[in-house]
Motif scaffolding. Structure first.
Motif, PDB file in Angstrom:
ATOM      1  N   ARG A 350      -2.290  27.207   1.313  1.00  0.00           N
ATOM      2  CA  ARG A 350      -3.700  27.451   1.032  1.00  0.00           C
ATOM      3  C   ARG A 350      -4.519  26.219   1.386  1.00  0.00           C
ATOM      4  N   GLY A 351      -5.834  26.399   1.428  1.00  0.00           N
ATOM      5  CA  GLY A 351      -6.712  25.282   1.755  1.00  0.00           C
ATOM      6  C   GLY A 351      -7.513  25.548   3.011  1.00  0.00           C
ATOM      7  N   PHE A 352      -8.372  24.572   3.341  1.00  0.00           N
ATOM      8  CA  PHE A 352      -9.275  24.740   4.495  1.00  0.00           C
ATOM      9  C   PHE A 352      -8.994  23.654   5.533  1.00  0.00           C
ATOM     10  N   GLU A 353      -9.191  24.009   6.794  1.00  0.00           N
ATOM     11  CA  GLU A 353      -8.966  23.042   7.874  1.00  0.00           C
ATOM     12  C   GLU A 353      -9.954  23.307   8.998  1.00  0.00           C
ATOM     13  N   THR A 354     -10.288  22.266   9.768  1.00  0.00           N
ATOM     14  CA  THR A 354     -11.231  22.398  10.877  1.00  0.00           C
ATOM     15  C   THR A 354     -10.537  21.946  12.157  1.00  0.00           C
ATOM     16  N   TYR A 355     -10.712  22.773  13.205  1.00  0.00           N
ATOM     17  CA  TYR A 355      -9.990  22.529  14.453  1.00  0.00           C
ATOM     18  C   TYR A 355     -10.874  22.031  15.583  1.00  0.00           C
ATOM     19  N   LEU A 356     -10.282  21.166  16.418  1.00  0.00           N
ATOM     20  CA  LEU A 356     -10.894  20.715  17.662  1.00  0.00           C
ATOM     21  C   LEU A 356     -10.087  21.297  18.811  1.00  0.00           C
ATOM     22  N   LEU A 357     -10.746  21.530  19.940  1.00  0.00           N
ATOM     23  CA  LEU A 357     -10.035  22.025  21.126  1.00  0.00           C
ATOM     24  C   LEU A 357      -9.287  20.873  21.787  1.00  0.00           C
ATOM     25  N   ARG A 358      -7.992  20.844  21.582  1.00  0.00           N
ATOM     26  CA  ARG A 358      -7.104  19.849  22.185  1.00  0.00           C
ATOM     27  C   ARG A 358      -5.698  20.411  22.103  1.00  0.00           C
ATOM     28  N   PRO A 359      -4.759  19.861  22.878  1.00  0.00           N
ATOM     29  CA  PRO A 359      -3.391  20.391  22.789  1.00  0.00           C
ATOM     30  C   PRO A 359      -2.881  20.322  21.350  1.00  0.00           C
ATOM     31  N   GLY A 360      -2.249  21.406  20.898  1.00  0.00           N
ATOM     32  CA  GLY A 360      -1.741  21.456  19.535  1.00  0.00           C
ATOM     33  C   GLY A 360      -0.640  20.435  19.312  1.00  0.00           C
ATOM     34  N   LYS A 361      -0.692  19.801  18.136  1.00  0.00           N
ATOM     35  CA  LYS A 361       0.300  18.761  17.865  1.00  0.00           C
ATOM     36  C   LYS A 361       1.414  19.275  16.972  1.00  0.00           C
ATOM     37  N   THR A 362       1.108  20.262  16.113  1.00  0.00           N
ATOM     38  CA  THR A 362       2.129  20.743  15.193  1.00  0.00           C
ATOM     39  C   THR A 362       2.348  22.234  15.408  1.00  0.00           C
ATOM     40  N   GLU A 363       3.505  22.708  15.005  1.00  0.00           N
ATOM     41  CA  GLU A 363       3.838  24.131  15.139  1.00  0.00           C
ATOM     42  C   GLU A 363       2.839  24.983  14.380  1.00  0.00           C
ATOM     43  N   ASP A 364       2.429  24.504  13.190  1.00  0.00           N
ATOM     44  CA  ASP A 364       1.466  25.229  12.366  1.00  0.00           C
ATOM     45  C   ASP A 364       0.163  25.442  13.135  1.00  0.00           C
ATOM     46  N   ALA A 365      -0.330  24.335  13.715  1.00  0.00           N
ATOM     47  CA  ALA A 365      -1.612  24.391  14.434  1.00  0.00           C
ATOM     48  C   ALA A 365      -1.505  25.328  15.633  1.00  0.00           C
ATOM     49  N   ILE A 366      -0.407  25.242  16.361  1.00  0.00           N
ATOM     50  CA  ILE A 366      -0.218  26.102  17.530  1.00  0.00           C
ATOM     51  C   ILE A 366      -0.155  27.562  17.095  1.00  0.00           C
ATOM     52  N   GLY A 367       0.493  27.787  15.948  1.00  0.00           N
ATOM     53  CA  GLY A 367       0.594  29.145  15.415  1.00  0.00           C
ATOM     54  C   GLY A 367      -0.778  29.722  15.074  1.00  0.00           C
ATOM     55  N   VAL A 368      -1.637  28.902  14.466  1.00  0.00           N
ATOM     56  CA  VAL A 368      -2.983  29.345  14.109  1.00  0.00           C
ATOM     57  C   VAL A 368      -3.739  29.741  15.384  1.00  0.00           C
ATOM     58  N   ALA A 369      -3.645  28.865  16.421  1.00  0.00           N
ATOM     59  CA  ALA A 369      -4.351  29.149  17.683  1.00  0.00           C
ATOM     60  C   ALA A 369      -3.810  30.430  18.307  1.00  0.00           C
ATOM     61  N   GLN A 370      -2.511  30.623  18.249  1.00  0.00           N
ATOM     62  CA  GLN A 370      -1.913  31.840  18.832  1.00  0.00           C
ATOM     63  C   GLN A 370      -2.444  33.088  18.142  1.00  0.00           C
ATOM     64  N   ARG A 371      -2.539  33.011  16.814  1.00  0.00           N
ATOM     65  CA  ARG A 371      -3.033  34.170  16.082  1.00  0.00           C
ATOM     66  C   ARG A 371      -4.489  34.450  16.442  1.00  0.00           C
ATOM     67  N   GLU A 372      -5.299  33.376  16.492  1.00  0.00           N
ATOM     68  CA  GLU A 372      -6.719  33.574  16.797  1.00  0.00           C
ATOM     69  C   GLU A 372      -6.924  34.008  18.251  1.00  0.00           C
ATOM     70  N   ASN A 373      -6.031  33.578  19.144  1.00  0.00           N
ATOM     71  CA  ASN A 373      -6.177  33.938  20.561  1.00  0.00           C
ATOM     72  C   ASN A 373      -5.667  35.352  20.848  1.00  0.00           C
ATOM     73  N   SER A 374      -4.851  35.892  19.927  1.00  0.00           N
ATOM     74  CA  SER A 374      -4.156  37.145  20.218  1.00  0.00           C
ATOM     75  C   SER A 374      -5.119  38.319  20.371  1.00  0.00           C
ATOM     76  N   VAL A 375      -6.376  38.127  19.906  1.00  0.00           N
ATOM     77  CA  VAL A 375      -7.376  39.184  20.015  1.00  0.00           C
ATOM     78  C   VAL A 375      -7.630  39.564  21.471  1.00  0.00           C
ATOM     79  N   ILE A 376      -7.316  38.659  22.391  1.00  0.00           N
ATOM     80  CA  ILE A 376      -7.513  38.923  23.827  1.00  0.00           C
ATOM     81  C   ILE A 376      -6.864  40.239  24.248  1.00  0.00           C
TER      82      ILE A 376
END
Ligand SMILES: [Zn+2]
Length: 493
Positions: A350-376
């Motif tokens: 739980r909690g809040f986080e803010t993202y910048l457009l840059r190569p993902g550094k952690t698996e968690d961050a990459i996972g979040v981007a994948q989920r948000e990008n999947s709408v394509i």
């Protein structure tokens, strides 16, 4: 001999004579480097390449790395590595660099591609596939840098030899063009044209003749006076431009207005057929993001005197690419994409986080981007998205590097202000490749306000009062950001 054959012969001769003529006129000269066949693949020896290009080399890391120092750039090779560094950019190559304890070998095709997309000399593999043909570097004028000063500007031409200052001529022509002609100059036109332009220069053109080089600058302001210098080490020709003071002051005023933070674009994530994440209560991410966006927009309009643009203000589906397009076309100065997180695994997250457009550094961050990008996958295939390799994310990031510092600052302030108001944990500023942020020509961030997959947070996010708190925090962050942003820009002159 029949007629057709005669015609063919005539045709052949005319082609030959044209190509012979072209060969004689070819400028700059070309060099050939032999290809090494290693396991059926063509490779190029880095040391031969460097010698051929008269480029200095340096080994380091116990000879495991080789650096090639081109006049305008440097290339770094690492033994057994599938990446080549040119300047600050990472380029992937088809096969790892081979190191035989003495020399480094790069796959020819990969090297070719790198040469052709960077400001390094261009090359081709000749038709016999035995040689690599490359333009010989004989430039002596490499790049230009424009520097703004209190009452004028400097044009710095980077050179690699001295020129006779008395023979350098400056002339002015219609349309605000100022030309500098340098006898015996050889321009790296790619280097010059790719140089960063700055006020008062709006355009640069190069013209190379066999005797001289001419570089023309289009100026936005009337030049009162100019002077030409050469640095003692002959590494630069400097042209000082004195600019009409009144016009200069006007320009500064115009720039101030341009950079006032007068439009904020709010992007409520998802919508329409795309619900986004779904909570255990059945609540949709798209509903939460729209409500926070509207609460935030209302506050901004009422108290900040700033224009608010929504990428959507109702429950409709908007493709990711269109969201950035709306932001750019509305002259937005900030782009906020609002989302709610969810995880298939750890329900306690739980909690809040803010993202910048840059190569993902952690698996968690990459996972979040994948989920948000999947709408394509729900979009009609009218837009071609760049395949997100780290390299492509770096390229996309570079395109917005002008705003990177501002985006970082904005993300930090948002996290700080959310932290003051919410009891949820502050997960910090993170980075990953989000398609919705690509191409935004303004500071931009993506906020994940909480986790719908967490029972406690899902319940909170379902409450209007909680969403109001979130909007309040982001609003406060925007006020702080606006003050800082404008004061930086207003003091920039
Ligand atoms: Zn989302």
């Amino acid at each position: 001999m029949n007629i057709k054959l005669i015609y063919n012969l005539i045709f052949l001769f005319s082609v030959l004579s044209v190509s012979l003529f072209a060969e004689q006129k070819k400028d700059p000269p070309v060099e050939r480097i032999s290809l090494h066949d290693i396991g059926g693949i063509n490779y190029i020896s880095a040391l031969e390449f460097a010698q051929n290009q008269s480029v200095q080399t340096r080994f380091f890391d116990e000879k495991n790395k080789l650096e090639l120092n081109f006049p305008d750039n440097r290339m770094l090779l690492s033994a057994y590595c599938s990446f080549v560094l040119v300047g600050d950019n990472i380029h992937q190559i088809s096969r790892p660099v081979i190191y035989d304890g003495n020399d480094f070998f790069i796959p020819a095709k990969s090297l070719l591609r790198i040469l052709n997309i960077t400001n390094l000399p261009d090359g081709i593999v000749d038709s016999s596939e035995e040689y690599f043909v490359i333009s010989a570097p004989n430039y002596n004028i490499h790049s230009v840098q424009i520097e703004r000063k209190a009452n004028g500007s400097l044009i710095r031409l980077r050179t690699s030899q001295g020129f006779n200052l008395n023979t350098i001529a400056i002339s002015f022509s219609g349309g605000g063009w100022m030309s500098i002609t340098i006898p015996s100059g050889k321009i790296d036109s790619l280097g010059i044209v790719n140089s960063l332009l700055q006020y008062p220069i709006s355009q640069i053109r190069c013209m190379q003749s066999s005797e001289s080089a001419q570089i023309s600058f289009r100026t936005k302001s009337k030049i009162d006076d100019y002077e030409v210098f050469q640095t003692p080490d002959a590494s630069e020709i400097i042209i000082t431009l004195r600019i009409a003071m009144a016009e200069n002051a006007n320009k500064i005023k115009e720039m101030r207005n341009k950079w006032l933070l007068d439009t904020i674009v709010i992007d409520p994530g998802h919508g329409g057929k795309d619900p986004g994440a779904i909570g255990y209560t059945g609540i949709h991410e798209k509903t939460i993001t729209l409500d926070i966006a509207k609460k935030l927009g209302k506050k901004i309009r009422k108290n900040m005197g700033v224009k608010v643009i929504y990428t959507r203000d109702e429950d409709v589906f908007i493709p990711l690419w269109k969201r950035t397009k709306i932001a750019n076309e509305s002259g937005g100065k900030v782009f906020l994409s609002i989302h709610v997180n969810s995880t298939g695994g750890n329900k306690s997250a739980r909690g809040f986080e803010t993202y910048l457009l840059r190569p993902g550094k952690t698996e968690d961050a990459i996972g979040v981007a994948q989920r948000e990008n999947s709408v394509i996958t729900l979009e009609e295939a009218t837009h071609e998205y760049t395949n997100f390799t780290d390299e492509n994310i770096i390229l996309a990031t570079m395109a917005q590097s002008t705003f990177m510092k501002e985006s970082e600052h904005l993300a930090e302030v948002i996290q700080t202000e959310l932290d003051k108001i919410l009891t949820s944990p502050n997960r910090g500023v993170k980075q990953a490749g989000f398609h919705v942020l690509v191409g935004a020509s303004m500071p931009n961030v993506l906020i994940e306000v909480g986790f719908l997959s967490n029972k406690k947070e899902c319940k909170l996010l379902g409450k209007s009062s909680y969403r109001k708190k979130i909007a309040e925090a982001i609003y406060r962050a925007l006020i702080i950001f606006k003050d800082k942003y404008e004061s930086t820009i207003l003091s920039a002159d």
